[in-house]
Design a protein around this motif. Structure first.
Motif, PDB file in Angstrom:
ATOM      1  N   TRP A  87      -7.691   0.356 -28.037  1.00 60.83           N
ATOM      2  CA  TRP A  87      -7.678   1.463 -28.985  1.00 60.83           C
ATOM      3  C   TRP A  87      -8.712   2.505 -28.596  1.00 60.83           C
ATOM      4  N   LEU A  88      -8.303   3.761 -28.625  1.00 64.65           N
ATOM      5  CA  LEU A  88      -9.222   4.870 -28.365  1.00 64.65           C
ATOM      6  C   LEU A  88      -9.114   5.861 -29.521  1.00 64.65           C
ATOM      7  N   ASP A  89     -10.245   6.440 -29.911  1.00 65.15           N
ATOM      8  CA  ASP A  89     -10.236   7.432 -30.988  1.00 65.15           C
ATOM      9  C   ASP A  89      -9.454   8.669 -30.582  1.00 65.15           C
ATOM     10  N   CYS A  90      -8.683   9.202 -31.518  1.00 63.02           N
ATOM     11  CA  CYS A  90      -8.016  10.487 -31.319  1.00 63.02           C
ATOM     12  C   CYS A  90      -8.964  11.590 -31.785  1.00 63.02           C
ATOM     13  N   ASP A  91      -8.718  12.813 -31.333  1.00 61.57           N
ATOM     14  CA  ASP A  91      -9.560  13.947 -31.727  1.00 61.57           C
ATOM     15  C   ASP A  91      -9.012  14.583 -32.999  1.00 61.57           C
ATOM     16  N   ASN A  92      -9.882  14.749 -33.974  1.00 60.69           N
ATOM     17  CA  ASN A  92      -9.486  15.468 -35.183  1.00 60.69           C
ATOM     18  C   ASN A  92      -9.312  16.950 -34.875  1.00 60.69           C
ATOM     19  N   THR A  93      -8.218  17.520 -35.316  1.00 61.24           N
ATOM     20  CA  THR A  93      -8.088  18.965 -35.173  1.00 61.24           C
ATOM     21  C   THR A  93      -8.470  19.653 -36.480  1.00 61.24           C
ATOM     22  N   ARG A  94      -8.739  18.853 -37.524  1.00 64.08           N
ATOM     23  CA  ARG A  94      -9.243  19.389 -38.791  1.00 64.08           C
ATOM     24  C   ARG A  94     -10.634  18.823 -39.006  1.00 64.08           C
ATOM     25  N   THR A  95     -11.442  19.580 -39.705  1.00 62.58           N
ATOM     26  CA  THR A  95     -12.768  19.064 -40.019  1.00 62.58           C
ATOM     27  C   THR A  95     -12.730  18.400 -41.395  1.00 62.58           C
ATOM     28  N   GLY A  96     -13.819  17.801 -41.775  1.00 63.78           N
ATOM     29  CA  GLY A  96     -13.938  17.223 -43.106  1.00 63.78           C
ATOM     30  C   GLY A  96     -13.146  15.950 -43.304  1.00 63.78           C
ATOM     31  N   GLN A  97     -13.101  15.108 -42.296  1.00 64.31           N
ATOM     32  CA  GLN A  97     -12.388  13.841 -42.432  1.00 64.31           C
ATOM     33  C   GLN A  97     -13.331  12.684 -42.127  1.00 64.31           C
ATOM     34  N   ALA A  98     -14.469  12.706 -42.796  1.00 61.64           N
ATOM     35  CA  ALA A  98     -15.531  11.744 -42.497  1.00 61.64           C
ATOM     36  C   ALA A  98     -15.107  10.290 -42.686  1.00 61.64           C
ATOM     37  N   ASN A  99     -14.265  10.036 -43.677  1.00 62.57           N
ATOM     38  CA  ASN A  99     -13.899   8.646 -43.962  1.00 62.57           C
ATOM     39  C   ASN A  99     -12.559   8.256 -43.374  1.00 62.57           C
ATOM     40  N   SER A 100     -12.149   8.990 -42.359  1.00 61.67           N
ATOM     41  CA  SER A 100     -10.807   8.804 -41.837  1.00 61.67           C
ATOM     42  C   SER A 100     -10.809   9.004 -40.328  1.00 61.67           C
ATOM     43  N   ARG A 101     -10.227   8.068 -39.618  1.00 54.07           N
ATOM     44  CA  ARG A 101     -10.085   8.286 -38.177  1.00 54.07           C
ATOM     45  C   ARG A 101      -8.765   7.681 -37.716  1.00 54.07           C
ATOM     46  N   VAL A 102      -8.307   8.194 -36.599  1.00 52.49           N
ATOM     47  CA  VAL A 102      -7.033   7.743 -36.033  1.00 52.49           C
ATOM     48  C   VAL A 102      -7.314   7.263 -34.619  1.00 52.49           C
ATOM     49  N   GLN A 103      -6.687   6.154 -34.264  1.00 56.32           N
ATOM     50  CA  GLN A 103      -6.840   5.621 -32.912  1.00 56.32           C
ATOM     51  C   GLN A 103      -5.450   5.390 -32.325  1.00 56.32           C
ATOM     52  N   SER A 104      -5.397   5.402 -31.013  1.00 59.09           N
ATOM     53  CA  SER A 104      -4.116   5.099 -30.377  1.00 59.09           C
ATOM     54  C   SER A 104      -4.327   4.189 -29.184  1.00 59.09           C
ATOM     55  N   MET A 105      -3.245   3.596 -28.756  1.00 62.43           N
ATOM     56  CA  MET A 105      -3.276   2.641 -27.645  1.00 62.43           C
ATOM     57  C   MET A 105      -1.955   2.736 -26.896  1.00 62.43           C
ATOM     58  N   TRP A 106      -2.049   2.594 -25.598  1.00 63.62           N
ATOM     59  CA  TRP A 106      -0.851   2.658 -24.740  1.00 63.62           C
ATOM     60  C   TRP A 106      -0.767   1.325 -24.007  1.00 63.62           C
ATOM     61  N   THR A 107       0.294   0.606 -24.231  1.00 66.68           N
ATOM     62  CA  THR A 107       0.433  -0.710 -23.584  1.00 66.68           C
ATOM     63  C   THR A 107       1.767  -0.823 -22.855  1.00 66.68           C
ATOM     64  N   ASP A 108       1.889  -1.924 -22.167  1.00 63.74           N
ATOM     65  CA  ASP A 108       3.059  -2.174 -21.332  1.00 63.74           C
ATOM     66  C   ASP A 108       4.348  -2.376 -22.111  1.00 63.74           C
ATOM     67  N   VAL A 109       5.419  -1.988 -21.495  1.00 62.33           N
ATOM     68  CA  VAL A 109       6.751  -2.294 -22.000  1.00 62.33           C
ATOM     69  C   VAL A 109       7.518  -2.878 -20.832  1.00 62.33           C
ATOM     70  N   SER A 110       8.331  -3.877 -21.099  1.00 68.69           N
ATOM     71  CA  SER A 110       9.078  -4.508 -20.013  1.00 68.69           C
ATOM     72  C   SER A 110      10.115  -3.569 -19.417  1.00 68.69           C
ATOM     73  N   GLN A 111      10.681  -2.700 -20.275  1.00 69.28           N
ATOM     74  CA  GLN A 111      11.767  -1.840 -19.810  1.00 69.28           C
ATOM     75  C   GLN A 111      11.247  -0.597 -19.100  1.00 69.28           C
ATOM     76  N   ARG A 112      11.797  -0.324 -17.940  1.00 66.77           N
ATOM     77  CA  ARG A 112      11.418   0.859 -17.165  1.00 66.77           C
ATOM     78  C   ARG A 112      11.688   2.145 -17.917  1.00 66.77           C
ATOM     79  N   GLY A 113      10.800   3.093 -17.780  1.00 67.77           N
ATOM     80  CA  GLY A 113      11.010   4.407 -18.383  1.00 67.77           C
ATOM     81  C   GLY A 113      10.536   4.505 -19.816  1.00 67.77           C
ATOM     82  N   LEU A 114      10.156   3.369 -20.405  1.00 72.52           N
ATOM     83  CA  LEU A 114       9.648   3.399 -21.770  1.00 72.52           C
ATOM     84  C   LEU A 114       8.142   3.154 -21.759  1.00 72.52           C
ATOM     85  N   VAL A 115       7.465   3.757 -22.711  1.00 74.37           N
ATOM     86  CA  VAL A 115       6.046   3.452 -22.902  1.00 74.37           C
ATOM     87  C   VAL A 115       5.859   3.033 -24.359  1.00 74.37           C
ATOM     88  N   LYS A 116       4.933   2.118 -24.562  1.00 70.71           N
ATOM     89  CA  LYS A 116       4.655   1.650 -25.922  1.00 70.71           C
ATOM     90  C   LYS A 116       3.381   2.318 -26.425  1.00 70.71           C
TER      91      LYS A 116
END
Ligand SMILES: *[C@@H]1O[C@H](CO)[C@@H](O)[C@H](O)[C@H]1NC(C)=O
Ligand SMILES: *[C@@H]1O[C@H](CO)[C@@H](O)[C@H](O)[C@H]1NC(C)=O
Length: 157
Positions: A87-116
């Protein structure tokens, strides 16, 4: 007819309550997993690029306030790195979100051409309860728009 209607209603009530599964290990934490998503978070501008050091993706993702009761809105740009598979933190494009954060993660998928892509929104209520709403999608890496179905919601007191 009346009896069968009651039976139907109670089946729905049971079905709605049953997916609530607690991990049982900690008395103050609950995680609910749903087949029917709580919400869909729209994402746009998906792009991936690779260098000898690894691959990273970027995309914008947002949600309105109240997508689940009490949730604040978010509007962020995420840039998960493939090689890290964490998990990595995403960048807020709005300010004033002290109690809120978003994270994302990119992992493997068995099927070619797809990303998870997984996305989690962690926010704290005034009561101190921490919530974690998350979901993932296996997406076509060639498309710039997708959405993340929010299928998991955790609450920790
Ligand atoms: C996506 O995020 C970038 C970087 O903050 C921003 O410039 C752009 O306007 C955003 N696009 C949309 C559609 O929200
Ligand atoms: C949020 O929930 C996801 C899915 O259960 C989990 O993988 C992640 O570690 C959680 N994040 C935090 C900060 O608790």
């Amino acid at each position: 007819m009346h009896a069968s209607l009651i039976a139907l209603v109670s089946t729905i009530a049971t079905a709605a309550a049953a997916p609530g599964s607690s991990d049982g290990a900690s008395s103050s934490s609950t995680t609910t997993v749903r087949n029917t998503p709580y919400a869909e978070w729209p994402a746009s501008h998906f792009a991936e690029s690779c260098s000898p050091g690894g691959c990273f993706a970027s995309f914008n993702i947002s949600a309105p306030a109240g997508y689940v009761a009490g949730a604040p809105a978010f509007d962020v740009v995420c840039h998960p790195i493939y090689i890290q598979q964490d998990w990595l933190d995403c960048d807020n494009t709005r300010t004033g979100q002290a109690n809120s954060r978003v994270q994302s993660m990119w992992t493997d998928v068995s099927q070619r051409g797809l990303v998870k892509i997984s996305v989690a929104h962690i926010w704290t209520r005034e009561s101190g309860q921490r919530n974690n709403a998350s979901g993932f999608a296996e997406i076509d890496a060639g498309k710039s728009m997708f959405s993340i179905p929010v299928t998991m919601l955790s609450a920790v007191l």
